[in-house]
Design a protein around this motif. Structure first.
Motif, PDB file in Angstrom:
ATOM      1  N   UNK A 367       0.829  -1.223   0.000  1.00 39.69           N
ATOM      2  CA  UNK A 367       0.000   0.000   0.000  1.00 39.69           C
ATOM      3  C   UNK A 367       0.855   1.261   0.000  1.00 39.69           C
ATOM      4  N   UNK A 368       1.964   1.268   0.710  1.00 37.83           N
ATOM      5  CA  UNK A 368       2.843   2.457   0.802  1.00 37.83           C
ATOM      6  C   UNK A 368       3.437   2.768  -0.572  1.00 37.83           C
ATOM      7  N   UNK A 369       3.839   1.765  -1.356  1.00 39.48           N
ATOM      8  CA  UNK A 369       4.391   1.991  -2.681  1.00 39.48           C
ATOM      9  C   UNK A 369       3.361   2.654  -3.592  1.00 39.48           C
ATOM     10  N   UNK A 370       2.139   2.157  -3.588  1.00 39.41           N
ATOM     11  CA  UNK A 370       1.062   2.761  -4.414  1.00 39.41           C
ATOM     12  C   UNK A 370       0.813   4.214  -4.007  1.00 39.41           C
ATOM     13  N   UNK A 371       0.854   4.520  -2.727  1.00 37.03           N
ATOM     14  CA  UNK A 371       0.580   5.885  -2.186  1.00 37.03           C
ATOM     15  C   UNK A 371       1.631   6.876  -2.667  1.00 37.03           C
ATOM     16  N   UNK A 372       2.896   6.487  -2.721  1.00 34.09           N
ATOM     17  CA  UNK A 372       3.981   7.382  -3.167  1.00 34.09           C
ATOM     18  C   UNK A 372       3.808   7.729  -4.636  1.00 34.09           C
ATOM     19  N   UNK A 373       3.451   6.773  -5.472  1.00 29.48           N
ATOM     20  CA  UNK A 373       3.230   7.023  -6.896  1.00 29.48           C
ATOM     21  C   UNK A 373       2.056   7.993  -7.093  1.00 29.48           C
ATOM     22  N   UNK A 374       1.035   7.855  -6.296  1.00 29.23           N
ATOM     23  CA  UNK A 374      -0.164   8.742  -6.380  1.00 29.23           C
ATOM     24  C   UNK A 374       0.194  10.175  -6.028  1.00 29.23           C
ATOM     25  N   UNK A 375       0.991  10.404  -5.022  1.00 29.21           N
ATOM     26  CA  UNK A 375       1.351  11.749  -4.570  1.00 29.21           C
ATOM     27  C   UNK A 375       2.147  12.490  -5.651  1.00 29.21           C
ATOM     28  N   UNK A 376       3.054  11.824  -6.350  1.00 28.50           N
ATOM     29  CA  UNK A 376       3.826  12.444  -7.437  1.00 28.50           C
ATOM     30  C   UNK A 376       2.936  12.904  -8.559  1.00 28.50           C
ATOM     31  N   UNK A 381      -0.029  17.611 -11.520  1.00 29.23           N
ATOM     32  CA  UNK A 381      -1.305  18.196 -11.934  1.00 29.23           C
ATOM     33  C   UNK A 381      -1.506  19.585 -11.304  1.00 29.23           C
ATOM     34  N   UNK A 382      -1.113  19.773 -10.058  1.00 31.63           N
ATOM     35  CA  UNK A 382      -1.268  21.080  -9.360  1.00 31.63           C
ATOM     36  C   UNK A 382      -0.386  22.148 -10.000  1.00 31.63           C
ATOM     37  N   UNK A 383       0.817  21.805 -10.411  1.00 31.05           N
ATOM     38  CA  UNK A 383       1.712  22.783 -11.025  1.00 31.05           C
ATOM     39  C   UNK A 383       1.145  23.265 -12.351  1.00 31.05           C
ATOM     40  N   UNK A 384       0.635  22.345 -13.169  1.00 31.98           N
ATOM     41  CA  UNK A 384       0.049  22.729 -14.453  1.00 31.98           C
ATOM     42  C   UNK A 384      -1.152  23.641 -14.254  1.00 31.98           C
ATOM     43  N   UNK A 385      -1.967  23.328 -13.302  1.00 34.30           N
ATOM     44  CA  UNK A 385      -3.166  24.157 -13.014  1.00 34.30           C
ATOM     45  C   UNK A 385      -2.764  25.563 -12.587  1.00 34.30           C
ATOM     46  N   UNK A 386      -1.716  25.696 -11.766  1.00 31.75           N
ATOM     47  CA  UNK A 386      -1.249  27.018 -11.301  1.00 31.75           C
ATOM     48  C   UNK A 386      -0.736  27.872 -12.448  1.00 31.75           C
ATOM     49  N   UNK A 387      -0.050  27.281 -13.366  1.00 29.22           N
ATOM     50  CA  UNK A 387       0.445  28.029 -14.523  1.00 29.22           C
ATOM     51  C   UNK A 387      -0.703  28.568 -15.349  1.00 29.22           C
TER      52      UNK A 387
END
Length: 772
Positions: A367-376, A381-387
């Motif tokens: 579960x921890x491995x899947x969670x790290x991939x999701x956070x990246x 997506x947040x950086x693109x939206x801010x631009x």
């Protein structure tokens, strides 16, 4: 009736309180010499009211008080009380037992009590009168008194028998009544004396009452005249105040004309008000901070109270928990047993729990491995939206700036057009105000000229009115003086008329004769009435005549005797009569007047009377000289054998009698009628003068009223001209102020137009740069 009880405290040898119970019948007191047997008898005699200390075997009454002994201090008071059993009813009281008491202090004060109520010695003496128990009665008999009774005379024994027979009571009452009669007779004699003294004063009081009434009338009249004078003065002051008020109004107009100068001060005032408002704002902020601090302080106080209550609640909770801990002790024991049971079950479940934990760890790593991939992925997506949002914001800002700049350019273009129109309007308005100002100056000069003419006319009218009022005031003052003189002469005439009618200053008999001319037709008058003299020599002649001025003058000796007989029958009083017929036959050898500078004249030569009375004048005053200085004349030998009198009335007779003249309260006796006639003449002259003054005052009043109307018209004209001038000055100031405002507005509009054009140029350049 008998003595049932005797109490003694501090009496002679009885230092302590002693009580003796006595029964009905005979009581014998037995004891050695000096033990106080006789003191018991003295106590009975003393409580019954004995006042002779010698009978009590004492030097003074204070000696009956215990004076001390070995080991016992002296007392300051002694008291004896005796109870009498009134079984036979001989005492005039409704009590069976009657207690009498007497108390004396070392200061000499004595007190008597009857049934423990304070009373008088007389009450006790009256109680035991005719009972044989009084202080001087036969009921108390000592050994030496028997020998004294046997050796007394019959009169002394008589008192004892009268006491036994009951006569002494009535004899005492008779003496008391006689003393009261004597006191009453003395009071009646004193009352008669007082009545006589009061009757002597009644006549003088009646005369004083008349004078008081006359004085009250004069005082009331004086108050009325004072009010009239005050009214005249108020009227005069009002005439003085009127021009002053006109000047005040002129100054007020001048003050209004200078109101333009106050505009600068008003601007300064506005600046100060602005500073005041800013400081007030700061003060309000500080007050709000202070209010917040006060609120915090109150909240802290409330919290402290809450915490205090919480502390109290905590203490109560601790107590409660202590009680619960005791109760939970038993529960803990039961729970321990349950814990042992649970431990056994847990040991049985440990192997299965370990297997489950191993499986959980493996799942958790995946579960921890899947969670790290999701956070990246989310971060990208947040950086693109801010631009994207930043680009949209810049585009919106540029659009808004372009729109605002375009709108600003349009507004400034419109504002430039309006400012040009405003400047043109203001220039036209300034030109109009300039023309109006020139017209106002011309009108102002004309109004000032009219005002000057009106003021000149008003000044002439005021001067004329002032002169008329001055004449009126002088006439009024003269009228007041004349009126005061009339009142004074009226009072004098009434006074002298009353003197002539009442004949004050003459003896009672002479007044009676003069007041009843019908009863005494032969009486012509008095010497003072017949002899007239100048006022300068009046005091001298009255002093020289003395009581002879009171003498009545009858036609002849027969009438004089008849007058005396009638007066004696009517109890008229004392008087003296001179028969005129016989007096005219008198021949007096007049001595030659000494040639001395001190001599003024012979007294008889100064008398103005009829030829019939001249011999009487020479007889009475022929040997009397009027001198300038009596003391110097007495030192001169030229006046031996002469009577002398000076102008002040000091007199020295040829018989060596000296008199000093004192002016009577009734005035001079001589010349009263002449004085009355003179006063009447003067009074009539003053009345005529008052009438003339009234006519003058009326004429002046009419002239003043006419001049008043003229002054009012001139004053109205001055006020109208001043009002017109004030209006013109106000209008001129207002017009000048408006002209100044218009000029300032033009300058302000030009400056604003300049700034607007500059801003419009900058905005146009910026708009070109912002176009896409």
């Amino acid at each position: 009736m008998y003595i049932s009880e005797l109490k003694m405290h501090g009496f002679k040898s009885f230092a302590n309180k002693e009580v003796m119970k006595l029964g009905q019948g005979i009581t014998t007191v037995v004891g050695p010499n000096g033990c106080g047997k006789t003191n018991i008898v003295d106590a009975i005699r003393w409580v019954l009211g004995e006042q002779k200390y010698s009978v009590l075997r004492s030097g003074k009454m204070e000696d009956v008080i215990f004076n001390g002994a070995d080991g016992t201090k002296p007392l300051g008071v002694c008291e004896v009380s005796m109870t009498v059993h009134n079984n036979a009813g001989k005492l005039p009281l409704e009590y069976n037992d009657i207690e009498i008491a007497r108390r004396v202090y070392r200061s000499g004060e004595s007190e008597y009590y009857l049934n423990k109520t304070q009373c008088r010695l007389k009450d006790i003496m009256d109680l035991f009168v005719d009972t044989g128990m009084g202080a001087d009665a036969y009921s108390v008999i000592e050994l030496k008194m028997i020998e004294q009774i046997l050796s007394e005379t019959g009169d002394d024994r008589r008192k004892m028998f009268e006491e036994a027979a009951g006569i002494h009571k009535y004899r005492s009452q008779r003496k008391t009544t006689l003393r009261k009669f004597e006191a009453t007779r003395t009071d009646l004699e004193r009352i008669r004396d007082i009545i006589a003294e009061v009757e002597q004063r009644v006549n003088s009081l009646r005369l004083q009452l008349k004078r008081f009434k006359r004085h009250a009338t004069l005082t009331e009249t004086l108050e009325i005249k004072d009010l009239e004078l005050a009214f005249l003065q108020v009227h005069r002051y009002q005439s003085i105040v009127a021009p002053l008020q006109a000047r005040i109004e002129e100054f007020q107009h001048l003050r209004e004309s200078k109101s333009s100068e106050s505009s600068k001060h008003e601007k300064e005032l506005e600046q100060f008000q602005t500073a005041y408002k800013s400081q007030g704002t700061e003060l309000n902020s500080m007050q709000s901070v202070m209010s917040d601090m006060n609120d915090k302080r109150e909240s802290l106080r409330n919290k402290i109270l809450v915490w205090t209550e919480q502390g109290r609640g905590s203490l109560l909770t601790v107590d409660r928990l202590e009680r619960e801990r005791g109760a939970n002790g038993s529960k803990i024991d039961s729970l321990k047993q349950l814990s042992l049971d649970f431990d056994k079950e847990m040991r049985d479940l440990v192997p299965s729990i370990d297997a489950k934990l191993e499986s959980y760890k493996m799942e958790k790593n995946a579960f921890d491995k899947v969670e790290i991939s999701y956070q990246k992925t989310v971060q990208k997506l947040d950086d693109a939206q801010n631009d994207r949002w930043e680009l949209q914001r810049k585009l919106a800002n540029d659009r808004s700036l372009f729109d605002r700049t375009e709108a600003l350019v349009d507004d400034k273009e419109i504002a430039v057009g309006k400012l040009l129109q405003v400047i043109a309007d203001l220039q036209n308005e300034e030109k109009s105000h300039s023309n109006s100002q020139a017209e106002l100056k011309r009108n102002k000069k004309e109004a000032e000229k009219n005002l000057s003419i009106s003021k000149s006319n008003l000044k002439k009218s005021d001067s004329k009115l002032t002169l008329l009022k001055s004449d009126q005031d002088s006439i009024s003052e003269e009228k007041h003086a004349v009126s005061a003189q009339i009142q004074s002469l009226t009072g004098q005439r009434e006074f002298y008329s009353e003197l002539l009618e009442s004949r004050e200053g003459f003896p009672e008999g002479a007044r009676y004769v003069l007041e009843n001319p019908r009863l005494f037709p032969g009486v012509l008058g008095t010497v003072a009435d017949m002899f007239q003299v100048d006022e300068e020599f009046r005091d001298a002649l009255e002093s020289g005549l003395g009581d002879l001025s009171h003498c009545l003058i009858a036609t002849n000796k027969k009438e004089a005797i008849l007058t005396l007989e009638k007066a004696r029958k009517n109890q008229a009083g004392d008087f003296t009569v001179i028969p005129l017929k016989e007096a005219t036959k008198l021949k007096t050898d007049l001595k030659n007047i000494p040639k001395n500078k001190l001599v003024i004249k012979r007294a008889s030569d100064l008398v103005k009377t009829s030829k019939e009375l001249e011999p009487l004048a020479h007889y009475l005053l022929g040997n009397l000289l009027i001198v300038t200085d009596l003391q110097k004349s007495l030192q001169s030998k030229d006046f031996e054998g002469w009577g002398l009198v000076d102008l002040s009335g000091a007199y020295s007779g040829s018989d060596l009698i000296l008199k000093s003249r004192q002016v009577s309260e009734h005035g001079n006796l001589m010349g009263r009628q002449k004085k009355l006639d003179s006063i009447s003449t003067d009074l009539q002259n003053f009345l005529n003068k008052e009438k003339q003054l009234n006519n003058k005052s009326k004429t002046l009043f009419d002239e003043i009223q006419s001049n008043h109307s003229e002054v009012k018209e001139n004053l109205h004209a001055v006020e109208s001209c001043a009002q017109v001038l004030s209006l013109l000055e106000t209008e001129s100031i207002r017009n000048e102020f408006q002209q100044t405002q218009a000029f300032e507005a033009i300058q302000s509009a030009k400056q604003e137009l300049k700034e607007t054009k500059s801003l419009l140029k900058q905005s146009s350049q910026a708009l070109k740069l912002l176009q896409p």
